[in-house]
Design a protein around this motif. Structure first.
Motif: not given
Length: 230
Positions: A77-81, A100-118, A166-169
Motif C-alpha cells: 500500500x505504501x508504494x501502490x505496487x 492475483x485477484x486476492x491481492x487486488x482485493x487488498x488494493x480495493x481495501x486500501x482504496x476504500x480505507x477498509x477499517x481493519x486494513x487501516x 486484525x490480519x484475519x478479517x
C-alpha cells in the motif's frame, strides 16, 4: 532456582499450534500445486486478471511487478505496487487467477480505507519493534529477576497477537472480494470459482495458524512469568 527459557513444560502449549501450522502449510502447498496445473477456460494470466480488476476499479496508478518469490505475492500500500510471483504473474491457471485477484482485493481495501486494513497498517511500525525486542526483554527479565522487563516483554508481544487477529478479517475480506469479482466479471466459470476458493481458503488457514501460534506463545510467556514469580 528454575532455569527454563527454552526447554520447559510450557512448550507443550505450542504443540497444537505447531501441528495446525504444518497442516495449513501442507494444505496450501497441495491446493496451490493442484490448481496451478488446471488452466482456466478464458486463459487469462494472473497479471492480466489483476490488471483488468485494477482498471475496472479505477486503480490505474497501481503498478504490477514481477518478483522472484514463490507464494510471495502481496500488495504494497505504501508504494501502490502489486507484486506477483512468476507462476502467478505468467500462469493462466486457477491458482494464478485466485491469488492475483486476492491481492487486488487488498488494493480495493486500501482504496476504500477498509477499517481493519487501516488499523493494521497503522500499527505495523510498533509491532515490528515489539516482535524484535519482546523476547529479549522477557528473557533478560527472567534471568535477572526484573519483573518489570518480563511484563514489558509480554505487553510488546501482545501487540503481535493483536496484529495477527486484525490480519484475519483483512485476509478473509480480500478473498471474498476476489471471488465475487472473478465470478461476476466472468473471469472464472462454474466450478472454476469453487476451485479458486479452495486455494484461497487454504491460504487463509496459514493466517489462522499464525494467529494460533502467536496466541499460544503469549499464553506461554504469561505461564513462564507466573511460574517464575511463584
Amino acid at each position: 532456582m528454575h532455569f527454563y527459557p527454552f526447554f520447559d513444560p510450557t512448550m507443550i502449549l505450542l504443540v497444537p499450534a505447531i501441528i495446525i501450522s504444518f497442516w495449513a502449510q501442507s494444505k496450501i502447498n497441495s491446493a496451490y500445486s493442484e490448481y496451478s496445473q488446471v488452466r482456466t477456460i478464458n486463459g487469462y494470466t494472473g497479471q492480466q486478471v489483476a490488471r483488468m480488476m485494477l482498471d475496472e476499479a479505477g486503480l490505474f496508478d497501481v503498478r504490477i511487478e514481477l518478483i522472484n518469490s514463490k507464494l510471495g505475492d502481496h500488495y504494497d500500500p505504501a508504494s501502490k505496487i502489486l507484486r506477483l510471483s512468476p507462476e502467478v504473474y505468467s500462469g493462466a491457471s486457477i491458482s494464478s487467477a485466485g491469488i492475483a485477484a486476492h491481492e487486488v482485493g487488498h488494493a480495493l481495501q486500501h482504496k476504500e480505507r477498509y477499517a481493519p486494513l487501516v488499523i493494521r497498517n497503522s500499527i505495523v511500525p510498533i509491532v515490528n519493534i515489539g516482535s524484535n525486542v519482546s523476547w529479549m526483554l522477557f528473557f533478560v527479565g527472567i534471568l535477572l529477576g526484573f519483573k518489570g522487563l518480563t511484563t514489558l516483554g509480554i505487553i510488546l508481544f501482545s501487540g503481535v497477537v493483536i496484529f495477527q487477529l486484525i490480519t484475519l478479517p483483512v485476509e478473509f475480506d480480500a478473498s471474498t472480494r476476489a471471488l465475487n469479482i472473478l465470478k461476476s466479471r466472468g473471469i472464472l466459470y462454474g466450478d472454476e470459482t469453487k476451485s479458486a476458493q479452495k486455494v484461497l481458503d487454504a491460504a487463509a488457514m496459514t493466517y489462522v495458524a499464525a494467529t494460533l501460534m502467536a496466541v499460544s506463545q503469549l499464553i506461554r510467556l504469561i505461564a513462564i512469568s507466573n511460574r517464575r514469580n511463584d
